[in-house]
Design a protein around this motif. Structure first.
Motif, PDB file in Angstrom:
ATOM      1  N   THR A  31       5.306 -14.941  -6.620  1.00 38.95           N
ATOM      2  CA  THR A  31       4.293 -13.897  -6.557  1.00 38.95           C
ATOM      3  C   THR A  31       4.981 -12.613  -6.130  1.00 38.95           C
ATOM      4  O   THR A  31       5.569 -12.567  -5.057  1.00 38.95           O
ATOM      5  CB  THR A  31       3.185 -14.251  -5.551  1.00 38.95           C
ATOM      6  N   SER A  32       4.914 -11.604  -6.968  1.00 35.16           N
ATOM      7  CA  SER A  32       5.542 -10.334  -6.615  1.00 35.16           C
ATOM      8  C   SER A  32       4.698  -9.615  -5.570  1.00 35.16           C
ATOM      9  O   SER A  32       3.538  -9.936  -5.349  1.00 35.16           O
ATOM     10  CB  SER A  32       5.692  -9.454  -7.852  1.00 35.16           C
ATOM     11  N   ASN A  33       5.297  -8.611  -4.955  1.00 33.20           N
ATOM     12  CA  ASN A  33       4.564  -7.794  -3.992  1.00 33.20           C
ATOM     13  C   ASN A  33       3.359  -7.143  -4.658  1.00 33.20           C
ATOM     14  O   ASN A  33       2.301  -7.023  -4.059  1.00 33.20           O
ATOM     15  CB  ASN A  33       5.470  -6.722  -3.401  1.00 33.20           C
ATOM     16  N   TYR A  34       3.546  -6.694  -5.907  1.00 33.59           N
ATOM     17  CA  TYR A  34       2.451  -6.059  -6.627  1.00 33.59           C
ATOM     18  C   TYR A  34       1.312  -7.055  -6.850  1.00 33.59           C
ATOM     19  O   TYR A  34       0.150  -6.735  -6.612  1.00 33.59           O
ATOM     20  CB  TYR A  34       2.937  -5.507  -7.966  1.00 33.59           C
ATOM     21  N   ASP A  35       1.644  -8.253  -7.301  1.00 31.05           N
ATOM     22  CA  ASP A  35       0.621  -9.280  -7.533  1.00 31.05           C
ATOM     23  C   ASP A  35      -0.134  -9.604  -6.249  1.00 31.05           C
ATOM     24  O   ASP A  35      -1.348  -9.748  -6.254  1.00 31.05           O
ATOM     25  CB  ASP A  35       1.242 -10.568  -8.085  1.00 31.05           C
ATOM     26  N   GLN A  36       0.594  -9.710  -5.169  1.00 28.17           N
ATOM     27  CA  GLN A  36      -0.029 -10.026  -3.882  1.00 28.17           C
ATOM     28  C   GLN A  36      -0.945  -8.885  -3.437  1.00 28.17           C
ATOM     29  O   GLN A  36      -2.070  -9.122  -2.996  1.00 28.17           O
ATOM     30  CB  GLN A  36       1.047 -10.277  -2.835  1.00 28.17           C
ATOM     31  N   ALA A  37      -0.473  -7.647  -3.572  1.00 27.37           N
ATOM     32  CA  ALA A  37      -1.287  -6.492  -3.177  1.00 27.37           C
ATOM     33  C   ALA A  37      -2.510  -6.362  -4.078  1.00 27.37           C
ATOM     34  O   ALA A  37      -3.606  -6.027  -3.610  1.00 27.37           O
ATOM     35  CB  ALA A  37      -0.456  -5.215  -3.221  1.00 27.37           C
ATOM     36  N   TRP A  38      -2.341  -6.630  -5.366  1.00 29.13           N
ATOM     37  CA  TRP A  38      -3.473  -6.556  -6.294  1.00 29.13           C
ATOM     38  C   TRP A  38      -4.537  -7.580  -5.920  1.00 29.13           C
ATOM     39  O   TRP A  38      -5.723  -7.266  -5.836  1.00 29.13           O
ATOM     40  CB  TRP A  38      -3.015  -6.777  -7.739  1.00 29.13           C
ATOM     41  N   ASN A  70     -19.092   5.983  -5.176  1.00 27.84           N
ATOM     42  CA  ASN A  70     -18.118   5.503  -6.159  1.00 27.84           C
ATOM     43  C   ASN A  70     -16.801   5.210  -5.459  1.00 27.84           C
ATOM     44  O   ASN A  70     -16.304   6.024  -4.682  1.00 27.84           O
ATOM     45  CB  ASN A  70     -17.902   6.535  -7.261  1.00 27.84           C
ATOM     46  N   VAL A  71     -16.248   4.057  -5.752  1.00 28.36           N
ATOM     47  CA  VAL A  71     -15.021   3.594  -5.105  1.00 28.36           C
ATOM     48  C   VAL A  71     -13.956   3.359  -6.169  1.00 28.36           C
ATOM     49  O   VAL A  71     -14.238   2.773  -7.213  1.00 28.36           O
ATOM     50  CB  VAL A  71     -15.285   2.288  -4.321  1.00 28.36           C
ATOM     51  N   VAL A  72     -12.736   3.832  -5.875  1.00 27.00           N
ATOM     52  CA  VAL A  72     -11.580   3.549  -6.723  1.00 27.00           C
ATOM     53  C   VAL A  72     -10.456   3.061  -5.816  1.00 27.00           C
ATOM     54  O   VAL A  72     -10.093   3.736  -4.845  1.00 27.00           O
ATOM     55  CB  VAL A  72     -11.107   4.790  -7.507  1.00 27.00           C
ATOM     56  N   VAL A  73      -9.929   1.897  -6.128  1.00 24.56           N
ATOM     57  CA  VAL A  73      -8.766   1.363  -5.428  1.00 24.56           C
ATOM     58  C   VAL A  73      -7.623   1.379  -6.423  1.00 24.56           C
ATOM     59  O   VAL A  73      -7.759   0.865  -7.534  1.00 24.56           O
ATOM     60  CB  VAL A  73      -9.008  -0.075  -4.913  1.00 24.56           C
ATOM     61  N   SER A  74      -6.505   1.999  -6.035  1.00 21.72           N
ATOM     62  CA  SER A  74      -5.339   2.026  -6.913  1.00 21.72           C
ATOM     63  C   SER A  74      -4.180   1.290  -6.249  1.00 21.72           C
ATOM     64  O   SER A  74      -3.937   1.448  -5.055  1.00 21.72           O
ATOM     65  CB  SER A  74      -4.948   3.460  -7.254  1.00 21.72           C
ATOM     66  N   VAL A  75      -3.523   0.470  -7.041  1.00 18.23           N
ATOM     67  CA  VAL A  75      -2.354  -0.283  -6.587  1.00 18.23           C
ATOM     68  C   VAL A  75      -1.188   0.197  -7.454  1.00 18.23           C
ATOM     69  O   VAL A  75      -1.232   0.078  -8.672  1.00 18.23           O
ATOM     70  CB  VAL A  75      -2.561  -1.805  -6.743  1.00 18.23           C
ATOM     71  N   SER A  76      -0.170   0.773  -6.807  1.00 17.91           N
ATOM     72  CA  SER A  76       0.939   1.391  -7.551  1.00 17.91           C
ATOM     73  C   SER A  76       2.279   0.867  -7.074  1.00 17.91           C
ATOM     74  O   SER A  76       2.495   0.688  -5.878  1.00 17.91           O
ATOM     75  CB  SER A  76       0.929   2.908  -7.353  1.00 17.91           C
ATOM     76  N   ARG A  77       3.190   0.679  -8.040  1.00 20.70           N
ATOM     77  CA  ARG A  77       4.579   0.342  -7.711  1.00 20.70           C
ATOM     78  C   ARG A  77       5.319   1.657  -7.437  1.00 20.70           C
ATOM     79  O   ARG A  77       5.260   2.575  -8.227  1.00 20.70           O
ATOM     80  CB  ARG A  77       5.248  -0.367  -8.877  1.00 20.70           C
ATOM     81  N   MET A  78       6.026   1.690  -6.329  1.00 22.66           N
ATOM     82  CA  MET A  78       6.802   2.870  -5.970  1.00 22.66           C
ATOM     83  C   MET A  78       8.230   2.703  -6.497  1.00 22.66           C
ATOM     84  O   MET A  78       8.676   1.594  -6.774  1.00 22.66           O
ATOM     85  CB  MET A  78       6.814   3.064  -4.450  1.00 22.66           C
ATOM     86  N   ALA A  79       8.953   3.810  -6.611  1.00 22.34           N
ATOM     87  CA  ALA A  79      10.319   3.789  -7.149  1.00 22.34           C
ATOM     88  C   ALA A  79      11.259   2.928  -6.304  1.00 22.34           C
ATOM     89  O   ALA A  79      12.191   2.327  -6.830  1.00 22.34           O
ATOM     90  CB  ALA A  79      10.862   5.207  -7.249  1.00 22.34           C
ATOM     91  N   ASP A  80      11.017   2.845  -5.001  1.00 18.65           N
ATOM     92  CA  ASP A  80      11.895   2.074  -4.123  1.00 18.65           C
ATOM     93  C   ASP A  80      11.505   0.601  -4.020  1.00 18.65           C
ATOM     94  O   ASP A  80      12.047  -0.139  -3.206  1.00 18.65           O
ATOM     95  CB  ASP A  80      11.958   2.705  -2.733  1.00 18.65           C
ATOM     96  N   GLY A  81      10.534   0.167  -4.825  1.00 19.11           N
ATOM     97  CA  GLY A  81      10.140  -1.234  -4.845  1.00 19.11           C
ATOM     98  C   GLY A  81       8.926  -1.558  -3.993  1.00 19.11           C
ATOM     99  O   GLY A  81       8.380  -2.650  -4.083  1.00 19.11           O
ATOM    100  N   ARG A  82       8.512  -0.632  -3.136  1.00 20.93           N
ATOM    101  CA  ARG A  82       7.317  -0.871  -2.336  1.00 20.93           C
ATOM    102  C   ARG A  82       6.073  -0.746  -3.201  1.00 20.93           C
ATOM    103  O   ARG A  82       6.114  -0.241  -4.303  1.00 20.93           O
ATOM    104  CB  ARG A  82       7.243   0.128  -1.180  1.00 20.93           C
TER     105      ARG A  82
END
Length: 113
Positions: A31-38, A70-82
């Motif tokens: 599970t990647s960090n992105y998948d976990q955060a999503w 209205n709610v918007v949640v954004s999950v983004s990959r940063m250039a440094d991997g965070r």
């Protein structure tokens, strides 16, 4: 000569015993960090009482409403991997002033913090 044979036999025996120590890679779920955060974000927004109207995993966006907000949640990959998670709400937030805090607490709980 017998000393040379014994040395060759010892080398062969050590080589064979070391060959038994090599393990094939074992496949395991990753599970990647992105998948976990999503996953944590998608669950946390629901835990906070938001009615989710759309989810776009590829774009990293979860949209919904709660009491006219209205709610918007954004999950983004940063250039440094965070991974960055952002919670934005627009509308009359006085109708539910604790919404962002509930999301944050639910997100932290789902991330095991």
């Amino acid at each position: 000569m017998s000393r040379l044979i014994r040395l060759a036999a010892l080398i062969a025996l050590v080589s064979l015993s070391l060959a038994g120590c090599v393990y094939a890679p074992y496949p395991y779920p990753y599970t990647s960090n992105y998948d976990q955060a999503w996953s944590a974000s998608a669950g946390a927004v629901r835990d906070a009482g938001v009615q989710v109207t759309s989810e776009d995993f590829g774009a990293g966006l979860i949209r919904g409403t709660k009491d006219g907000v209205n709610v918007v949640v954004s999950v983004s990959r940063m250039a440094d991997g965070r991974v960055e998670v952002r919670f934005d709400s627009k509308g009359d937030t006085s109708r539910d002033p604790g919404l962002a805090q509930r999301f944050s607490q639910a997100y932290d709980r789902r991330m095991g913090r």
